[in-house]
Enzyme design. Sequence first.
Site, PDB file in Angstrom:
ATOM      1  N   GLU A  61       0.842  -1.194   0.000  1.00 19.57           N
ATOM      2  CA  GLU A  61       0.000   0.000   0.000  1.00 19.57           C
ATOM      3  C   GLU A  61       0.878   1.246   0.000  1.00 19.57           C
ATOM      4  O   GLU A  61       0.440   2.322   0.358  1.00 19.57           O
ATOM      5  CB  GLU A  61      -1.025  -0.013   1.127  1.00 19.57           C
TER       6      GLU A  61
ATOM      7  N   CYS B  38      -3.797  -3.964   4.192  1.00 19.59           N
ATOM      8  CA  CYS B  38      -2.865  -4.994   4.666  1.00 19.59           C
ATOM      9  C   CYS B  38      -3.245  -6.410   4.244  1.00 19.59           C
ATOM     10  O   CYS B  38      -2.406  -7.300   4.277  1.00 19.59           O
ATOM     11  CB  CYS B  38      -2.762  -4.955   6.187  1.00 19.59           C
TER      12      CYS B  38
ATOM     13  N   THR C 213       3.075   3.540  15.405  1.00 17.27           N
ATOM     14  CA  THR C 213       2.963   2.162  14.904  1.00 17.27           C
ATOM     15  C   THR C 213       3.671   1.977  13.561  1.00 17.27           C
ATOM     16  O   THR C 213       3.475   0.966  12.895  1.00 17.27           O
ATOM     17  CB  THR C 213       1.478   1.754  14.740  1.00 17.27           C
TER      18      THR C 213
ATOM     19  N   HIS D 285      -3.066 -10.455  11.798  1.00 16.43           N
ATOM     20  CA  HIS D 285      -2.534  -9.162  11.335  1.00 16.43           C
ATOM     21  C   HIS D 285      -2.268  -8.333  12.600  1.00 16.43           C
ATOM     22  O   HIS D 285      -3.162  -8.164  13.429  1.00 16.43           O
ATOM     23  CB  HIS D 285      -3.528  -8.443  10.428  1.00 16.43           C
TER      24      HIS D 285
HETATM   25  P1  HMG Z   1      -3.713   6.734  20.795  1.00 11.44           P
HETATM   26  O1  HMG Z   1      -5.135   7.097  20.734  1.00 11.44           O
HETATM   27  O2  HMG Z   1      -2.698   7.824  20.798  1.00 11.44           O
HETATM   28  O3  HMG Z   1      -3.402   5.779  22.028  1.00 11.44           O
HETATM   29  O4  HMG Z   1      -3.346   5.786  19.578  1.00 11.44           O
HETATM   30  P2  HMG Z   1      -4.310   5.455  23.302  1.00 11.44           P
HETATM   31  O5  HMG Z   1      -4.459   6.678  24.118  1.00 11.44           O
HETATM   32  O6  HMG Z   1      -5.543   4.693  22.892  1.00 11.44           O
HETATM   33  O7  HMG Z   1      -3.315   4.467  24.050  1.00 11.44           O
HETATM   34  C1  HMG Z   1      -3.007   3.227  23.479  1.00 11.44           C
HETATM   35  C2  HMG Z   1      -3.086   2.166  24.570  1.00 11.44           C
HETATM   36  O8  HMG Z   1      -2.058   2.437  25.516  1.00 11.44           O
HETATM   37  C3  HMG Z   1      -4.396   2.171  25.364  1.00 11.44           C
HETATM   38  O9  HMG Z   1      -4.667   0.822  25.679  1.00 11.44           O
HETATM   39  C4  HMG Z   1      -4.033   2.948  26.627  1.00 11.44           C
HETATM   40  O10 HMG Z   1      -4.847   2.621  27.743  1.00 11.44           O
HETATM   41  C5  HMG Z   1      -2.610   2.476  26.843  1.00 11.44           C
HETATM   42  P3  HMG Z   1      -6.183   0.267  25.654  1.00 11.44           P
HETATM   43  O11 HMG Z   1      -6.940   1.073  26.625  1.00 11.44           O
HETATM   44  O12 HMG Z   1      -6.671   0.468  24.230  1.00 11.44           O
HETATM   45  O13 HMG Z   1      -6.017  -1.190  25.993  1.00 11.44           O
HETATM   46  N1  HMG Z   1      -1.764   3.394  27.621  1.00 11.44           N
HETATM   47  C6  HMG Z   1      -0.858   2.981  28.520  1.00 11.44           C
HETATM   48  N2  HMG Z   1      -0.544   1.745  28.976  1.00 11.44           N
HETATM   49  C7  HMG Z   1       0.454   1.641  29.915  1.00 11.44           C
HETATM   50  N3  HMG Z   1       1.111   2.712  30.419  1.00 11.44           N
HETATM   51  C8  HMG Z   1       0.814   3.966  29.992  1.00 11.44           C
HETATM   52  C9  HMG Z   1      -0.212   4.129  29.004  1.00 11.44           C
HETATM   53  N4  HMG Z   1      -0.751   5.202  28.375  1.00 11.44           N
HETATM   54  C10 HMG Z   1      -1.688   4.730  27.520  1.00 11.44           C
HETATM   55  N5  HMG Z   1       1.491   5.014  30.483  1.00 11.44           N
HETATM   56  C11 HMG Z   1      -4.220   4.238  17.976  1.00 11.44           C
HETATM   57  C12 HMG Z   1      -3.793   4.455  19.423  1.00 11.44           C
HETATM   58  C13 HMG Z   1      -4.387   2.746  17.719  1.00 11.44           C
HETATM   59  C14 HMG Z   1      -5.538   4.957  17.737  1.00 11.44           C
HETATM   60  C15 HMG Z   1      -3.116   4.813  17.044  1.00 11.44           C
HETATM   61  O14 HMG Z   1      -1.894   4.166  17.252  1.00 11.44           O
HETATM   62  C16 HMG Z   1      -3.473   4.733  15.576  1.00 11.44           C
HETATM   63  O15 HMG Z   1      -4.218   5.544  15.042  1.00 11.44           O
HETATM   64  N6  HMG Z   1      -2.890   3.719  14.862  1.00 11.44           N
HETATM   65  C17 HMG Z   1      -3.123   3.560  13.428  1.00 11.44           C
HETATM   66  C18 HMG Z   1      -4.376   2.780  13.147  1.00 11.44           C
HETATM   67  C19 HMG Z   1      -4.270   1.353  13.616  1.00 11.44           C
HETATM   68  O16 HMG Z   1      -3.196   0.809  13.774  1.00 11.44           O
HETATM   69  N7  HMG Z   1      -5.424   0.688  13.769  1.00 11.44           N
HETATM   70  C20 HMG Z   1      -5.467  -0.708  14.119  1.00 11.44           C
HETATM   71  C21 HMG Z   1      -6.635  -1.439  13.496  1.00 11.44           C
HETATM   72  S1  HMG Z   1      -6.773  -1.125  11.742  1.00 11.44           S
HETATM   73  C22 HMG Z   1      -5.509  -2.088  11.034  1.00 11.44           C
HETATM   74  O17 HMG Z   1      -4.945  -2.918  11.662  1.00 11.44           O
HETATM   75  C23 HMG Z   1      -5.187  -1.805   9.592  1.00 11.44           C
HETATM   76  C24 HMG Z   1      -3.865  -1.102   9.363  1.00 11.44           C
HETATM   77  O18 HMG Z   1      -2.803  -2.016   9.546  1.00 11.44           O
HETATM   78  C25 HMG Z   1      -3.829  -0.512   7.956  1.00 11.44           C
HETATM   79  C26 HMG Z   1      -4.148  -1.391   6.787  1.00 11.44           C
HETATM   80  O19 HMG Z   1      -4.907  -2.333   6.803  1.00 11.44           O
HETATM   81  O20 HMG Z   1      -3.657  -1.005   5.750  1.00 11.44           O
HETATM   82  C27 HMG Z   1      -3.638   0.048  10.321  1.00 11.44           C
END
Ligand code: HMG
Length: 445
Positions: free
Chosen positions: A83, A120, A163, A244
Amino acid sequence: MNDVGIDGVEIWTGKLKLDLAETFAPAQGEEPGKYTKGLGLNASSLPDVYEDIVTMGANASKRLMERKGLTPEDIGRIDVATESSFDQSKPVSTYVAGCLEQTFDGDFHHANKGERKFACVSGTQSLDDAYNWIRAGRNQGRKALVIATDTALYARDDPGEATQGAGAVAMLIDEDPDLVTLGDEQGFGSADETDFLKPNQQFPSVDGKRSMQVYLARMREAMIDFARNGGDTHPDNFELAPFHTPFPGMVRKAAVLGYRHCIRDTEIEDELADEIGRQPRREAFDDDDAFFDAIKEYTDKLGETTSYEEWYARTVEPTFAISREVGNWYTGSVHLARAAGLVGALEDGREMAGKNMLVSSYGSGAQAEIHAETIQEGWAEEIEQLNIFEQIEKRNEITFEEYESIHDVHNHDETTEMEPLTSPDGEFVFDGWGRMGERKYTYVE
Ligand code: HMG
């Protein structure tokens, strides 16, 4: 017809390392634990100045072909899943073939080449295409090369930035494979979603939180479809469950839902009934809300049972060993998970030949696919040859300032010049632009 599947695999990581806890977190004003514990990632692999999807794909393919003693004559098909493509017309596989022709005798003029797109999941779709081509008997004795290669970069300060990753997985698809055969049953969960997309732009538009919900919803559909199509989902019947893995925290959420689904109406659900009750069934509730509350409560309890913890530790946790150190490689991610699981099994002396894996792929936009694979006798010999952990060790760790520059170098909208941070050694490198705007590559001894 003989069984068809993956005969060999090679992995090539981008040569730079961005440490998330030490370097990225302080610069972002975040706690390191958000990345290492929350997302489950320690570092990202990033491409040096002379690396891109072509060099990484060609370097992985070269190793694979050499190790398997192949010449271009043996390969009838080259599919690249990516991609991160930079051309709307000329597929990356032509560039990869051009690179390989610089170092192997002969050419790939007879080989059907293409580029696959569905976020992906296209890496797995390319495996499918190769499998179908061989099963249909159209391969004339030749093998297929499938390459999943991405520079998974996000815009600066996008939540997805943590990520990021860059690397390639090359896989050889053949009859009587050494590594795994692919099962016939598949399950799909596919819907028109706008959670993550790149509408003619380099960096994705992402609704991160929604993308996680869409991932879980499509996986659930795929699991139901897989079982409906005759797939075996009993947790005791698969040794590894590679998913994935955009980041391990995502899979942590998916795995417990998957386990809940897989134990329903099995003796495992019966055995757990005294401890946590039976799974709530929709028909026992008056409305959806009450049902969702009950199922959430059950799932939370299930995640704490020894039965689940043991299953997770054996089947899922080992599949993170590479992703955790390199980040999301998009199309290559689930294939890293498979490899990591098998490396872990080899290290632990687990007997895997004849055992199954349940492989769950996903692409935003969105589609999940689930199929089973059976591990073959030659698996240990194949996996022993992987040097991905040495490559990970050898990466050049960069400062935050270097990271900012390297991100700009790979940003198509910037014209940043920068000296490479590593020296190429026995590999293909990006070597500038040709007269028609094409990218040029050479092999550096
Ligand atoms: P964010 O919103 O900045 O992070 O980004 P957050 O505030 O949700 O924190 C992440 C986790 O860390 C949470 O865990 C927090 O609680 C924890 P959860 O509650 O979800 O279990 N946390 C901590 N833990 C321990 N100590 C601390 C601490 N602080 C926070 N101090 C987000 C997260 C995934 C939204 C961001 O990384 C993002 O936008 N990523 C890109 C999209 C993505 O990867 N999506 C996944 C599903 S889609 C997919 O897999 C397809 C993809 O590969 C693309 C494709 O197919 O082409 C992305």
